[in-house]
Design a protein around this motif. Structure first.
Motif, PDB file in Angstrom:
ATOM      1  N   ALA A 361     112.469 116.056 100.162  1.00  0.00           N
ATOM      2  CA  ALA A 361     111.076 114.739 100.398  1.00  0.00           C
ATOM      3  C   ALA A 361     109.459 115.459 100.373  1.00  0.00           C
ATOM      4  CB  ALA A 361     111.364 115.129 102.584  1.00  0.00           C
ATOM      5  N   TRP A 362     108.470 114.867 100.472  1.00  0.00           N
ATOM      6  CA  TRP A 362     107.139 115.284 100.328  1.00  0.00           C
ATOM      7  C   TRP A 362     107.410 117.177 101.133  1.00  0.00           C
ATOM      8  CZ3 TRP A 362     103.767 114.775  96.734  1.00  0.00           C
ATOM      9  CH2 TRP A 362     102.989 115.822  97.452  1.00  0.00           C
ATOM     10  N   GLU A 363     107.798 116.894 102.069  1.00  0.00           N
ATOM     11  CA  GLU A 363     107.720 118.873 102.243  1.00  0.00           C
ATOM     12  C   GLU A 363     108.288 119.483 101.617  1.00  0.00           C
ATOM     13  OE1 GLU A 363     107.486 115.960 106.083  1.00  0.00           O
ATOM     14  OE2 GLU A 363     109.144 116.039 104.039  1.00  0.00           O
ATOM     15  N   VAL A 364     109.357 118.897 100.426  1.00  0.00           N
ATOM     16  CA  VAL A 364     109.776 120.532  99.341  1.00  0.00           C
ATOM     17  C   VAL A 364     108.905 120.006  98.171  1.00  0.00           C
ATOM     18  CG1 VAL A 364     111.431 120.183  97.611  1.00  0.00           C
ATOM     19  CG2 VAL A 364     112.189 119.739 100.239  1.00  0.00           C
ATOM     20  N   GLN A 365     108.760 118.868  98.552  1.00  0.00           N
ATOM     21  CA  GLN A 365     107.013 119.435  96.809  1.00  0.00           C
ATOM     22  C   GLN A 365     105.651 119.280  97.630  1.00  0.00           C
ATOM     23  OE1 GLN A 365     108.802 117.458  93.876  1.00  0.00           O
ATOM     24  NE2 GLN A 365     110.056 116.841  95.269  1.00  0.00           N
ATOM     25  N   GLU A 366     105.462 119.289  98.367  1.00  0.00           N
ATOM     26  CA  GLU A 366     104.458 119.695  99.026  1.00  0.00           C
ATOM     27  C   GLU A 366     104.339 121.600  98.809  1.00  0.00           C
ATOM     28  OE1 GLU A 366     102.261 119.484 103.231  1.00  0.00           O
ATOM     29  OE2 GLU A 366     103.347 121.493 103.080  1.00  0.00           O
ATOM     30  N   LYS A 367     105.291 122.659  98.767  1.00  0.00           N
ATOM     31  CA  LYS A 367     105.389 123.862  98.683  1.00  0.00           C
ATOM     32  C   LYS A 367     105.540 123.888  97.638  1.00  0.00           C
ATOM     33  CE  LYS A 367     108.344 124.475 102.714  1.00  0.00           C
ATOM     34  NZ  LYS A 367     109.674 125.192 103.196  1.00  0.00           N
ATOM     35  N   LYS A 368     105.910 123.259  96.243  1.00  0.00           N
ATOM     36  CA  LYS A 368     105.506 123.210  95.256  1.00  0.00           C
ATOM     37  C   LYS A 368     103.890 123.088  94.186  1.00  0.00           C
ATOM     38  CE  LYS A 368     108.992 120.368  93.532  1.00  0.00           C
ATOM     39  NZ  LYS A 368     109.754 119.777  92.411  1.00  0.00           N
ATOM     40  N   MET A 369     104.297 122.564  95.061  1.00  0.00           N
ATOM     41  CA  MET A 369     102.604 121.676  94.464  1.00  0.00           C
ATOM     42  C   MET A 369     101.181 122.401  94.886  1.00  0.00           C
ATOM     43  SD  MET A 369     100.188 118.282  96.066  1.00  0.00           S
ATOM     44  CE  MET A 369      99.589 119.847  97.670  1.00  0.00           C
ATOM     45  N   LEU A 370     101.226 123.092  96.543  1.00  0.00           N
ATOM     46  CA  LEU A 370     100.799 124.841  96.635  1.00  0.00           C
ATOM     47  C   LEU A 370     101.184 125.851  95.784  1.00  0.00           C
ATOM     48  CD1 LEU A 370     100.916 123.432 100.884  1.00  0.00           C
ATOM     49  CD2 LEU A 370      98.634 123.135  99.090  1.00  0.00           C
ATOM     50  N   ALA A 371     101.907 126.142  95.445  1.00  0.00           N
ATOM     51  CA  ALA A 371     102.063 127.460  94.958  1.00  0.00           C
ATOM     52  C   ALA A 371     102.008 127.457  93.408  1.00  0.00           C
ATOM     53  CB  ALA A 371     104.057 128.265  94.739  1.00  0.00           C
ATOM     54  N   ALA A 372     101.866 126.268  93.178  1.00  0.00           N
ATOM     55  CA  ALA A 372     101.282 125.651  91.349  1.00  0.00           C
ATOM     56  C   ALA A 372      99.747 125.919  92.036  1.00  0.00           C
ATOM     57  CB  ALA A 372     101.440 124.330  90.947  1.00  0.00           C
ATOM     58  N   TYR A 373      98.931 125.742  92.840  1.00  0.00           N
ATOM     59  CA  TYR A 373      97.683 125.550  92.945  1.00  0.00           C
ATOM     60  C   TYR A 373      97.076 127.412  93.032  1.00  0.00           C
ATOM     61  CZ  TYR A 373      95.817 120.419  94.155  1.00  0.00           C
ATOM     62  OH  TYR A 373      95.243 119.498  93.491  1.00  0.00           O
ATOM     63  N   GLN A 374      97.929 127.971  94.270  1.00  0.00           N
ATOM     64  CA  GLN A 374      98.063 129.370  94.824  1.00  0.00           C
ATOM     65  C   GLN A 374      97.551 130.080  93.266  1.00  0.00           C
ATOM     66  OE1 GLN A 374      96.776 130.506  97.347  1.00  0.00           O
ATOM     67  NE2 GLN A 374      97.272 132.620  96.849  1.00  0.00           N
ATOM     68  N   ASP A 375      98.587 129.610  92.083  1.00  0.00           N
ATOM     69  CA  ASP A 375      98.827 130.166  91.206  1.00  0.00           C
ATOM     70  C   ASP A 375      97.974 129.779  89.786  1.00  0.00           C
ATOM     71  OD1 ASP A 375     101.241 131.844  92.100  1.00  0.00           O
ATOM     72  OD2 ASP A 375     102.425 129.844  90.533  1.00  0.00           O
ATOM     73  N   MET A 376      97.125 128.285  89.495  1.00  0.00           N
ATOM     74  CA  MET A 376      96.188 128.689  89.442  1.00  0.00           C
ATOM     75  C   MET A 376      95.078 129.534  89.708  1.00  0.00           C
ATOM     76  SD  MET A 376      93.953 124.762  88.885  1.00  0.00           S
ATOM     77  CE  MET A 376      92.958 125.375  90.339  1.00  0.00           C
ATOM     78  N   LEU A 377      94.403 129.414  91.000  1.00  0.00           N
ATOM     79  CA  LEU A 377      93.209 129.876  91.372  1.00  0.00           C
ATOM     80  C   LEU A 377      93.374 131.489  91.732  1.00  0.00           C
ATOM     81  CD1 LEU A 377      92.558 128.077  94.563  1.00  0.00           C
ATOM     82  CD2 LEU A 377      91.468 127.494  92.187  1.00  0.00           C
ATOM     83  N   GLU A 378      94.526 132.020  91.834  1.00  0.00           N
ATOM     84  CA  GLU A 378      94.800 133.236  91.227  1.00  0.00           C
ATOM     85  C   GLU A 378      94.022 133.539  89.993  1.00  0.00           C
ATOM     86  OE1 GLU A 378      98.465 134.634  93.216  1.00  0.00           O
ATOM     87  OE2 GLU A 378      97.459 134.772  94.928  1.00  0.00           O
TER      88      GLU A 378
END
Length: 381
Positions: A361-378
Motif C-alpha cells: 500500500a501507499w503507506e509502505v511506498q511512502e516510507k521508501k520515498m521519504l527515506a530516499a528524499y532524506q538520503d538525497m538531502l543529507e
C-alpha cells in the motif's frame, strides 16, 4: 524548503503526484509545494490543493495552433519559458520532473539555481512503441543526454528500474509502486443496483482509460462469444473507446458501461465487482515492464485478477497467488481463463489479494520515498 513538481498534462487524474506531495507536506520534508501543469479553458489556472500545496496550470497562448511537429515545438517552447519563469519566481530547492518532456526544464533550472532534481519515470517513455520511429529516437537521444542531471530517480516497477540502471549505467532508481492508500474491505453493490445486474451473476470489471492497447476490444469480443450471462463485463472509465463500449452494451446482455467516477470513490465501485481484469497488450517494453495502478486498486478491494502475461505483472500475480496471467490473448483464451477461474476457490485468492495489497500500500511506498528524499538531502548538505 520549497519543492516544485513539473507535469506535462492537465493534472486531472494525477493520483501518484497527489499522494507524493501530500506525504511530503505531512512529513514536513517541505514547507510549501507547487505543481506546474498544462492549462485548459475548462480548468482553473490556480488551485489550492491543501494548505502548503498549490497548483498552477499554464494556459498556452499557442494552444489553438495545429498539432504538426513544428507547431507542437512552438507550444513546447512557450511552456518551457513560462514554467521556467514560475520556477524562478517560486525558487524551489528541489524540482521533480514527472515526465521526460519536462526533464529539460528541470535541468535548465538546475543550471542556474543549484537545486536538486528528482526524475520520476511514471513509465518507460523511450520504449512506448515497438520498432524505430522519429519520436522514439528523439526521446532516447534526449533522455541519454539529460539522465545524469538527476540527484534522485524513481521508477514504477522493478524491471523499469533495472532497465535504467543497465541502459545508462546509473545507480538503480528507487521503486515506488502506484499503489493506493490502505483501506478496509467494504463490499458494495453499486454495479448491481445501478446497472440491474443479478446477484447470481459474476461481475468482471475493467476500470481505467478506455483506449486502444488495453485489451478492451479483446474483452468485448470474448463476451460477445459467450453463450450465457453467468459472467458479465463492466467497463468503468472514459476515453476514445467509450462510444464503442456503449454500443456493445446495447447489443449484448452480458456487457455493461458505467461512467468514470471521482477518484475519491473509485475503490467503492471497484469493491462492487468480483474479478478485476487488466489486459495490457504487450506491444513494447513499456507494456512488458508495467505495473499499473489499476492492478493495485483491484487487489486493495480484495478482487482476484486476470492479467496479461507480461513480465512484472505475471510474476507478481503468480508469486502471490492472487489471480491468473493469460498467455493466449484471444477471445477464446480469455473465455477459457474466465472458465478456469470460476471453478477455483476465489475465497483464498481474495484473501491473498487484500493481504498483498496491504503489504504494498501507499503507506509502505511512502516510507521508501521519504527515506530516499532524506538520503538525497543529507548527501547534498
Amino acid at each position: 524548503m520549497r519543492n516544485a513538481h513539473l507535469n506535462i498534462n492537465e493534472f486531472t487524474n494525477a493520483s501518484r503526484v497527489l499522494k507524493q506531495v501530500n506525504s511530503l507536506i505531512r512529513a514536513r520534508t517541505f514547507e510549501t509545494i507547487i505543481i506546474i501543469a498544462l492549462g485548459s479553458p475548462s480548468l482553473k489556472k490556480h488551485e489550492i490543493i491543501t494548505p502548503g500545496i498549490e497548483l498552477y496550470r499554464i494556459q498556452l497562448l499557442t494552444r489553438s495552433l495545429p498539432k504538426n511537429l513544428i507547431f507542437q515545438a512552438i507550444k513546447y517552447i512557450e511552456f518551457f519559458i513560462r514554467a521556467t519563469w514560475l520556477l524562478a519566481k517560486f525558487k524551489p530547492q528541489v524540482v521533480n520532473a514527472h515526465a521526460l518532456g519536462v526533464l529539460p526544464i528541470a535541468c535548465f533550472y538546475k543550471l542556474f539555481s543549484n537545486s536538486r532534481l528528482i526524475y520520476d519515470a511514471h513509465e518507460l517513455e523511450t520504449e512506448q512503441t515497438g520498432g524505430k520511429s522519429l519520436r522514439k529516437s528523439l526521446s532516447k537521444w534526449l533522455e541519454k543526454r539529460l539522465i545524469n542531471c538527476h540527484d534522485l530517480m524513481f521508477a514504477v516497477s522493478e524491471s523499469i528500474a533495472d532497465w535504467y540502471a543497465n541502459e545508462y549505467k546509473i545507480a538503480r532508481p528507487s521503486v515506488i509502486l502506484n499503489a493506493p492508500h490502505k483501506r478496509e474491505i467494504k463490499i458494495n453493490n453499486h454495479f448491481r443496483e445501478q446497472l440491474g445486474i443479478r446477484n447470481n451473476q459474476t461481475i468482471l470489471l475493467y476500470q481505467g482509460g478506455l483506449a486502444p492497447g488495453r485489451g478492451i476490444h479483446l474483452i468485448l469480443d470474448a463476451f460477445k462469444a459467450r453463450s450465457d450471462d453467468k459472467v458479465v463485463a463492466v467497463f468503468m472509465g472514459y476515453g476514445p473507446l467509450e462510444e464503442h463500449i456503449k454500443k456493445a452494451a446495447l447489443q449484448q446482455q452480458n456487457i455493461f458501461f458505467h461512467p468514470a467516477v471521482k477518484p475519491q470513490v473509485v475503490l467503492e465501485y471497484t469493491a462492487s465487482a468480483d474479478i478485476g481484469i487488466n489486459l495490457i497488450e504487450n506491444t513494447c517494453l513499456n507494456h512488458e515492464y508495467c505495473m499499473p495502478n489499476k492492478l493495485f486498486e483491484y487487489i486493495m478491494t480484495g478482487l482476484p485478477v486476470l492479467t496479461s502475461n507480461t513480465k512484472d505483472m505475471s510474476y507478481f500475480v503468480s508469486k502471490n497467488q492472487i489471480g491468473t496471467a493469460i498467455c493466449d490473448l484471444s477471445a477464446t483464451g480469455v473465455n477459457k481463463a474466465i472458465g478456469d477461474f470460476l471453478i477455483r476457490d476465489l475465497t483464498i485468492m481474495k484473501a491473498n489479494a487484500y493481504r498483498v495489497a496491504c503489504e504494498h500500500a501507499w503507506e509502505v511506498q511512502e516510507k521508501k520515498m521519504l527515506a530516499a528524499y532524506q538520503d538525497m538531502l543529507e548527501a547534498n548538505g
